[in-house]
Write a protein that holds these residues in place. Structure first.
Motif, mmCIF file in Angstrom:
data_model
loop_
_atom_site.group_PDB
_atom_site.id
_atom_site.type_symbol
_atom_site.label_atom_id
_atom_site.label_comp_id
_atom_site.label_asym_id
_atom_site.label_seq_id
_atom_site.Cartn_x
_atom_site.Cartn_y
_atom_site.Cartn_z
ATOM 1 N N ARG A 47 -1.895 -0.975 -11.512
ATOM 2 C CA ARG A 47 -1.546 -1.266 -10.133
ATOM 3 C C ARG A 47 -0.641 -0.172 -9.600
ATOM 4 N N GLU A 48 -0.868 0.227 -8.352
ATOM 5 C CA GLU A 48 -0.063 1.273 -7.734
ATOM 6 C C GLU A 48 0.335 0.852 -6.320
ATOM 7 N N LYS A 49 1.438 1.408 -5.869
ATOM 8 C CA LYS A 49 1.879 1.166 -4.501
ATOM 9 C C LYS A 49 1.236 2.196 -3.597
ATOM 10 N N VAL A 50 0.708 1.747 -2.453
ATOM 11 C CA VAL A 50 0.057 2.682 -1.547
ATOM 12 C C VAL A 50 0.778 2.837 -0.223
ATOM 13 N N ALA A 51 1.552 1.838 0.195
ATOM 14 C CA ALA A 51 2.239 1.930 1.477
ATOM 15 C C ALA A 51 3.434 1.001 1.479
ATOM 16 N N SER A 52 4.480 1.381 2.188
ATOM 17 C CA SER A 52 5.661 0.543 2.293
ATOM 18 C C SER A 52 6.281 0.671 3.674
ATOM 19 N N ILE A 53 7.027 -0.367 4.045
ATOM 20 C CA ILE A 53 7.729 -0.380 5.332
ATOM 21 C C ILE A 53 9.098 -0.972 5.092
ATOM 22 N N ASN A 54 10.138 -0.318 5.605
ATOM 23 C CA ASN A 54 11.467 -0.781 5.277
ATOM 24 C C ASN A 54 12.115 -1.501 6.456
#
Length: 119
Positions: A47-54
């Motif tokens: 599993r990998e992270k592809v996008a984030s919002i803070n």
């Protein structure tokens, strides 16, 4: 305890688009007080992270999706979105949403939503 439920996946041809949604719920959930992220797990891969919002709505993307994916959220509906454009077969995966944090500490994964990019 925060719960999440992803939706919007499906079968799409290369070059196509999809918009994923993630509904977050929880008795004391302060949706906008948390950073959120989209993750994916392709067949046979980690599993990998592809996008984030803070907190301040600044966003980050993995190199593999930068320029093609857009993360956003609706604080009133408590929904996280992932707009995916110009999809390629390499984007085929199960997509998950959750808080933006060390994946090893996440226990409340949702069911995910399947995205298949194929002609």
């Amino acid at each position: 305890q925060v719960q999440v439920e992803e939706s919007g996946g499906g079968l799409v041809q290369p070059g196509g688009s999809l918009r994923l949604s993630c509904l977050a719920s929880g008795r004391f959930l302060k949706f906008n007080a948390k950073p959120w992220a989209w993750y994916r797990q392709a067949p046979g891969k980690e599993r990998e992270k592809v996008a984030s919002i803070n907190y301040h709505d600044s966003t980050n993307y993995s190199e593999s999706v930068k320029g093609r994916f857009t993360i956003s959220r609706d604080e009133f509906k408590k929904v996280l979105y992932l707009q995916m454009d110009n999809l390629t077969p390499e984007d085929t995966a199960v997509y998950y949403c959750n808080e933006n944090k060390d994946m090893r500490t996440i226990r409340n994964w949702g069911p995910g939503t399947h995205v298949t990019v194929s002609s």
